[in-house]
Design an enzyme around this catalytic site. Structure first.
Site, PDB file in Angstrom:
ATOM      1  N   CYS A  54       4.643 -13.891 -11.170  1.00 26.55           N
ATOM      2  CA  CYS A  54       3.416 -12.985 -10.774  1.00 26.55           C
ATOM      3  C   CYS A  54       3.571 -12.633  -9.266  1.00 26.55           C
ATOM      4  CB  CYS A  54       2.282 -14.209 -10.544  1.00 26.55           C
ATOM      5  SG  CYS A  54       0.674 -13.643 -10.105  1.00 26.55           S
TER       6      CYS A  54
ATOM      7  N   THR B 161      -7.062   1.223   4.871  1.00 27.34           N
ATOM      8  CA  THR B 161      -6.811   0.552   5.996  1.00 27.34           C
ATOM      9  C   THR B 161      -7.527   0.716   7.266  1.00 27.34           C
ATOM     10  OG1 THR B 161      -4.300   0.711   5.193  1.00 27.34           O
ATOM     11  CG2 THR B 161      -4.759  -0.113   7.763  1.00 27.34           C
TER      12      THR B 161
ATOM     13  N   SER C  28       0.777  -1.059   0.056  1.00 19.59           N
ATOM     14  CA  SER C  28       0.077   0.078  -0.167  1.00 19.59           C
ATOM     15  C   SER C  28       0.989   1.129   0.037  1.00 19.59           C
ATOM     16  CB  SER C  28      -1.012   0.063   1.239  1.00 19.59           C
ATOM     17  OG  SER C  28      -1.852   1.160   1.377  1.00 19.59           O
TER      18      SER C  28
ATOM     19  N   ARG D 259      -0.360  -4.128  -6.769  1.00 20.24           N
ATOM     20  CA  ARG D 259      -1.441  -4.421  -6.305  1.00 20.24           C
ATOM     21  C   ARG D 259      -2.668  -3.730  -6.882  1.00 20.24           C
ATOM     22  NH1 ARG D 259      -4.955  -7.512  -4.948  1.00 20.24           N
ATOM     23  NH2 ARG D 259      -5.289  -8.558  -3.035  1.00 20.24           N
TER      24      ARG D 259
ATOM     25  N   CYS E 255      -1.394  -9.389  -7.962  1.00 18.34           N
ATOM     26  CA  CYS E 255      -1.947  -8.273  -8.106  1.00 18.34           C
ATOM     27  C   CYS E 255      -3.380  -8.405  -8.168  1.00 18.34           C
ATOM     28  CB  CYS E 255      -1.151  -7.045  -9.023  1.00 18.34           C
ATOM     29  SG  CYS E 255      -1.475  -7.506 -10.594  1.00 18.34           S
TER      30      CYS E 255
ATOM     31  N   CYS F 115      -5.049  -9.230 -13.877  1.00 20.31           N
ATOM     32  CA  CYS F 115      -5.206  -9.784 -15.216  1.00 20.31           C
ATOM     33  C   CYS F 115      -6.654 -10.361 -15.015  1.00 20.31           C
ATOM     34  CB  CYS F 115      -4.382 -10.953 -15.298  1.00 20.31           C
ATOM     35  SG  CYS F 115      -4.036 -12.083 -13.953  1.00 20.31           S
TER      36      CYS F 115
ATOM     37  N   CYS G  39      -0.340  -6.308 -17.315  1.00 25.30           N
ATOM     38  CA  CYS G  39       0.268  -6.893 -16.158  1.00 25.30           C
ATOM     39  C   CYS G  39       1.785  -6.339 -15.745  1.00 25.30           C
ATOM     40  CB  CYS G  39       0.448  -8.462 -16.591  1.00 25.30           C
ATOM     41  SG  CYS G  39       1.706  -9.521 -15.716  1.00 25.30           S
TER      42      CYS G  39
END
Length: 621
Positions: free
Chosen positions: A590, A404, A119, A368, A593, A596, A565
């Site tokens: 990968c 959060t 984050s 992310r 995140c 895709c 991606c």
């Protein structure tokens, strides 16, 4: 690695599975999967995962025992992020206050607590204050109070300052710049001290159901499956965890939550969720350019006004001149040639940004997806046997760029509702799995609901002809003056996957080559994420139809998966013989995140969990 368990059997089982992973699985190697180039020729199988090709129809699995060990807890929590850990902590706090025994287990797919957390992050501390009024004395890693707050609009060469008036959602007075992965790790330590059982490295791969259809619990993933989908000699089934109620706190676009939405029709009365992708880097900069506590956000260049997005620059105070920078792109963008990663790299060369980075060096990278649907896109949150908390259903305050504080609060509200019911000797559930609609009622009566309702129209107001700038005008008039009390609710455009235009209707984007000093190539960036997967396992990026990437995505949209991606997982490469291209999936790259799964225009990609412990190894991202 493991806490002292009330059930020695579950600990022994998990230790056995972990031991098998360490001793029997081969080292990490680079593996790709191939696709066919034309619809007329046979399509070689890309996807070998059992979620697409069931094992009960595969002769290679005949005679393999599929029995699983099962264990029972009062509450199972899927995902050790801010929401899940806060729910676990608060359940044990309430149990301690009232002298009750309560077994709470948390399963987490990352190898360590916080290793998959990414984050910005600027934290609004009010929910942490509610969870731990003495968080400072306990040593919570909130080291950087905000001291300077700036906002600007970027043109190609200039920055136009925008005043942050009191009451605007972007104002950060009283907040803290944090490394969220470190905060999550600290929350994990607090949870263990209270007696919560934490199981990092064990991914929840399946939702289990009672005969009456209510949720029974979850199963962790199997290990020892070869990349062709066959069982290895060391194959070992996952285990089942049953509970009175299961909390799903997987984060944005959780793969189990997707299944629950369909089974219980949870999205029947809300709009489709809309998303963005956030890309982030950590830099060590020249100490002369370091201003601990400074925050700067921008919108505008290099995106056009119809592509929602923006950037952040956060100066941390952690003993070294550390700066977190990031770029967010709304996944409702239309041009299939757009690459969020390359937009991020281009943005760093802006005259208002580059001076901070010059002479410094990059130490971390990650990405992310994040929820942007807000109030309109919140699904029904409860169902027999379970409920949703945190970023899984989507409680992010988009104009604040913060989720959060709402995630922590939602976990606490879930804990209070659950504890009240399951410790009530007179409570009787009509289903085998406990159904708690009161959680949704409690959340609607909380400050979370009021906060999200007030800003509900800001994100969809960017869909006008003025784009992002229309959203800023709307915010200035209807939020700053009327505080979101306008008697209407604007709508989003629909699924992000449906927003791409055909490539023939769009202009290709020419991106500058990275200079290796401020901007970088994709693969060297992915290396800084620490991502790692066992290579000899089925790709967890599964395709419902192996022919679609070439026959539809490539032919109509020029293969957008190779651009959206942020980790180089998808590539279209020439076929070995003849003309044409094929899809290559580099699953080991990968970073989890979920972009895709969200943006694929054919909705043919289904992200599932790899073997537990695989994925990025973020350190305080």
């Amino acid at each position: 690695m493991f806490p002292a368990c009330k059930s020695s059997q579950v600990c022994q089982c998990l230790r056995l599975v972990k031991g098998l992973r360490k001793k029997c699985l081969p080292p990490i190697l680079h593996v790709s999967r191939l696709n066919s180039s034309t619809s007329s020729s046979p399509v070689p199988r890309i996807t070998t995962h059992y979620t697409v090709y069931p094992r009960d129809k595969d002769p290679r699995w005949e005679g393999i025992s599929m029995e699983r060990f099962a264990d029972e807890a009062d509450v199972i929590i899927v995902g050790a992020g801010p929401a899940g850990l806060s729910a676990a902590i608060h359940l044990k706090q309430l149990a301690s206050e009232q002298g009750k025994e309560l077994r709470v287990c948390v399963v987490e797919k990352a190898s360590q607590i916080g290793a998959h957390t990414l984050s910005g992050a600027c934290l609004e501390p009010k929910s942490l204050q509610e969870l731990f009024p003495d968080w400072k004395e306990r040593g919570a890693p909130l080291h950087t109070p905000v001291t300077e707050d700036k906002f600007g609009i970027l043109t190609e060469k200039y920055r136009i300052p925008v005043p942050l008036l009191p009451g605007l959602p972007m104002r950060n007075h009283g907040n803290y710049i944090v490394r969220l992965g470190h905060l999550v790790r600290w929350l994990g330590e607090q949870a263990e001290q209270l007696g919560v059982e934490l199981y990092p490295g064990y991914a929840a791969s399946e939702v289990l159901f009672h005969e009456d259809g209510s949720v029974k619990g979850i199963a962790t993933n199997d290990v020892g499956i070869a990349k062709d989908g066959s069982p290895k000699e060391v194959f070992e089934r996952g285990m089942e965890l049953h509970a009175k109620i299961t909390i799903f706190s997987e984060g944005c676009h959780g793969h189990l939550a997707k299944q629950l939405y369909k089974k219980f029709n949870l999205r029947e009365k809300c709009e489709p969720q809309t998303y963005a992708i956030g890309l982030k880097e950590l830099w060590i900069v020249d100490e002369k350019k370091w201003k601990p506590g400074k925050i700067e956000h921008t919108v505008g260049w290099p995106l056009d006004r119809h592509s929602y997005g923006g950037s952040f620059v956060y100066h941390l105070n952690e003993g070294e001149p550390l700066v977190a920078i990031g770029f967010v792109v709304g996944l409702d963008y239309q041009n299939p040639y757009l690459s969020p990663f390359r937009e991020f790299q281009r943005w760093k060369h802006h005259p208002a940004i580059a001076p901070t980075l010059e002479g410094g060096h990059r130490i971390a990278y990650g990405a992310r997806a994040l929820n942007e649907g807000g109030f309109q896109s919140i699904p029904r949150l409860t169902f027999p046997g379970g409920l949703l908390i945190g970023c899984s259903p989507g409680f992010m305050n988009v104009p604040k760029i913060k989720g959060t504080h709402t995630a922590i609060k939602s976990g606490m509200l879930a804990a209070e509702t659950i504890f009240q019911k399951i410790t009530d000797e007179n409570f009787h559930s009509e289903t085998a799995g406990v159904h708690l609609p009161e959680y949704e009622e409690n959340l609607q009566n909380s400050w979370i609901w009021k906060e999200l309702y007030a800003v509900r129209n800001i994100r969809p107001s960017c869909h006008t002809a003025l784009g992002v700038y229309g959203g800023m005008i709307y915010t200035g008039i209807f939020y700053w003056i009327f505080r979101g009390k306008e008697p209407w609710t604007l709508k989003h455009k629909g699924l992000d996957a449906h927003q791409l235009k055909p490539a023939k209707d769009c202009t290709p984007i020419e991106y500058p080559k990275p200079d290796g000093k401020i901007s970088f190539d994709l693969l060297s960036s992915v290396a800084l994420s620490g991502t790692n997967h066992e290579h000899d396992q089925p790709a967890h990026l599964t395709l419902m139809d192996d022919s679609v990437p070439v026959n539809k995505n490539l032919s109509i949209y020029d293969g957008p998966e190779q651009r959206f991606c942020p980790a180089g997982v998808y590539e279209f490469v020439p076929v070995e013989t003849g003309d044409g291209q094929k899809l290559q999936i580099n699953a080991q790259n990968c970073v989890h995140c979920k972009t895709c799964d969200i943006k694929d225009p054919s909705q043919n990609i289904n992200w599932v969990v790899p073997e537990g412990g695989g994925g990025p190894a973020y350190n305080g991202m």
